[in-house]
Write an enzyme that holds these catalytic residues in place. Sequence first.
Site, short mmCIF file in Angstrom:
data_model
loop_
_atom_site.label_atom_id
_atom_site.label_comp_id
_atom_site.label_asym_id
_atom_site.label_seq_id
_atom_site.Cartn_x
_atom_site.Cartn_y
_atom_site.Cartn_z
N ASP A 113 -6.17 8.76 1.93
CA ASP A 113 -5.32 9.92 2.21
C ASP A 113 -5.68 11.12 1.34
OD1 ASP A 113 -4.31 8.69 -0.06
OD2 ASP A 113 -2.37 8.18 0.82
N THR A 114 -6.06 10.88 0.08
CA THR A 114 -6.46 12.02 -0.76
C THR A 114 -7.71 12.70 -0.22
OG1 THR A 114 -7.83 10.65 -2.23
CG2 THR A 114 -5.51 10.88 -2.80
N ARG B 78 5.15 11.21 5.66
CA ARG B 78 4.18 12.30 5.72
C ARG B 78 3.97 12.68 7.18
NH1 ARG B 78 0.32 10.10 2.28
NH2 ARG B 78 -0.82 9.24 4.04
N GLY C 237 2.20 3.09 -2.16
CA GLY C 237 3.35 3.15 -3.05
C GLY C 237 4.55 2.32 -2.65
N GLU D 227 -7.24 1.53 -8.51
CA GLU D 227 -7.12 0.77 -7.26
C GLU D 227 -8.22 1.18 -6.31
OE1 GLU D 227 -2.29 0.02 -6.92
OE2 GLU D 227 -3.21 1.53 -5.66
N GLU E 162 -9.86 4.67 -6.81
CA GLU E 162 -9.02 5.54 -7.64
C GLU E 162 -9.22 5.26 -9.12
OE1 GLU E 162 -4.89 6.08 -6.33
OE2 GLU E 162 -5.39 4.91 -4.55
N SER F 57 0.84 -1.19 0.00
CA SER F 57 0.00 0.00 0.00
C SER F 57 0.87 1.23 0.00
CB SER F 57 -0.91 0.01 1.24
OG SER F 57 -0.14 0.12 2.42
#
Length: 546
Positions: free
Chosen positions: A437-438, A515, A313, A430, A418, A311
């Site tokens: 998070d977006t 992050r 990336g 996906e 997504e 997950s």
Amino acid sequence: METATRRQLAGVAGLAALAAGAALLFSPAGVVGALEGLADRPIPFIAALAGVYLIRPFLLWPVSSVAVALGYLYGPAPAMGLALAGAALTALPPFLIGRHVETDTGLFGSLGSSGARAARAVGARGRAGAVPVPVPFLSVSAGTSAMPPSHGSHLGTPTAANATTLLLLGSGELGKELVLAAQRLGVETVAVDRYEDAPAMQAAHRSHAVDMTDAAAVREVADREEPALIVPEIEAIATDELERLEEAGHDVVPTARATRLTMDREWIREFAAEEVGVRTGDYAFAAGREAYREAAADIGLPVVVKPTMSSSGKGQSVVRDDAALNDAWATAREGTRADTGRVIVEELVEFDAEFTLLTIRHEDGTTFCPPVGHVQEGGDYRASWQPHPLTDGQLSDARRMAREVTDGLGGHGIFGVEFFVRDGEVLFSELSPRPHDTGLVTLASQRHSQFDLHLRAIVGLPMPEVTVDRPGASAALVVDEPLDRPAVTGVEDALETPETDLRLFGKPDAYAGRRMGVAVATADDTDTARERATAAVDRLEIGDDA
């Protein structure tokens, strides 16, 4: 017609043929005569009566026909008790059939949704979901609905014996916002992660630091806390144990099966593209270096190489020439959540835009947030904005695909689905079965954030109308070096940015690329909101106080 629908219709036709044959072989008069012959032998009579009630739904007899026969044999008073017990017993076969058939897609997927509404309408709900009622259609509907329990009808007091407890598995920044949303509605929160002082732990009523891939550790925490809800927030969890907890009566969000399957890119891609039939870019799976090179050659460089289980990336890389193939293979194998021995090779989609459709499954159906545009780097979120412009046709296509895929997973809660837009066409990319998070932008742009909506859906509370109150944007604060004791400066300057707020996550340490916070901003348009969010982040600095 979907493959699942064809398969299900064939099964229904076979069952109907068996029922018709049985109805021709047995008559009500013959059965009443047989019961009358056993009337003075209680044990054989009760056994025969139970058998009649169990097969009654398949003989297509009304339940009242057996009740009348009992009244004839025993009189009204004794017959009433037997008829009531029989009415409960006769509901079990259709309920169990509904409970064990494939209800993820096709015709039964629709029946499951309507069954949830029908079962709620007659109050056919128990702690662990729908229960059978003495009407065959409703019993089948209740069985197929896989309906989570409604916790919102009775919310206890946090830290008291009657608390409604939410057990959060994974306590990052998204989990922290969910904890805060839960506490505003009086839900007790328990945060779990692999390390102490994770962001959600700092806000929860209680916390535990355990290895969540250890099934025994997950079970021990669940047994200790006895939660009403178990909410996975990350993928690195002992999903087999979640399935066992669900079988024992715990409400796992959205379901234990969905949590397990969405970890697996191979399953979700094949399910979406081949079972549901949504549009995707070209892809292939490879189980060894030779097969991997063949897959890359067949699709054609450039390609994206990912682990089948990961997950955010992790383990992902872009291969633009043959020289990078070996490094990409190693990166994917090192970045996997579970070593399946396989990687996914995807066409590098040269998209015009990418966006997330936050999709909420709840008691009354499916609700969509306005689309969220976003930018990723290395497969990880860096900025987002809402609303993202789409044509009516593109939005309709995205909603249809999101609904079909999430219906296949089942359960209640929010899904981050997504998509890419390429040459005007929407392609599925996906999904994750949790807040996305977006979707952090919704903390500013919507009246109810994605965390509020997720909580309402999983607790069983009414779903409000979801709109963008004001165009918004978010920008992530990311560190570029490891930090042992992070400290943020420039907060005063950042908050001077108009219509801007900050979320500093409070992570106890950092690695390069982690992050650490987010700025959210609103404005008259998304371009201005993006400028404001970016400007606020640019005014922040993170140092090391170690």
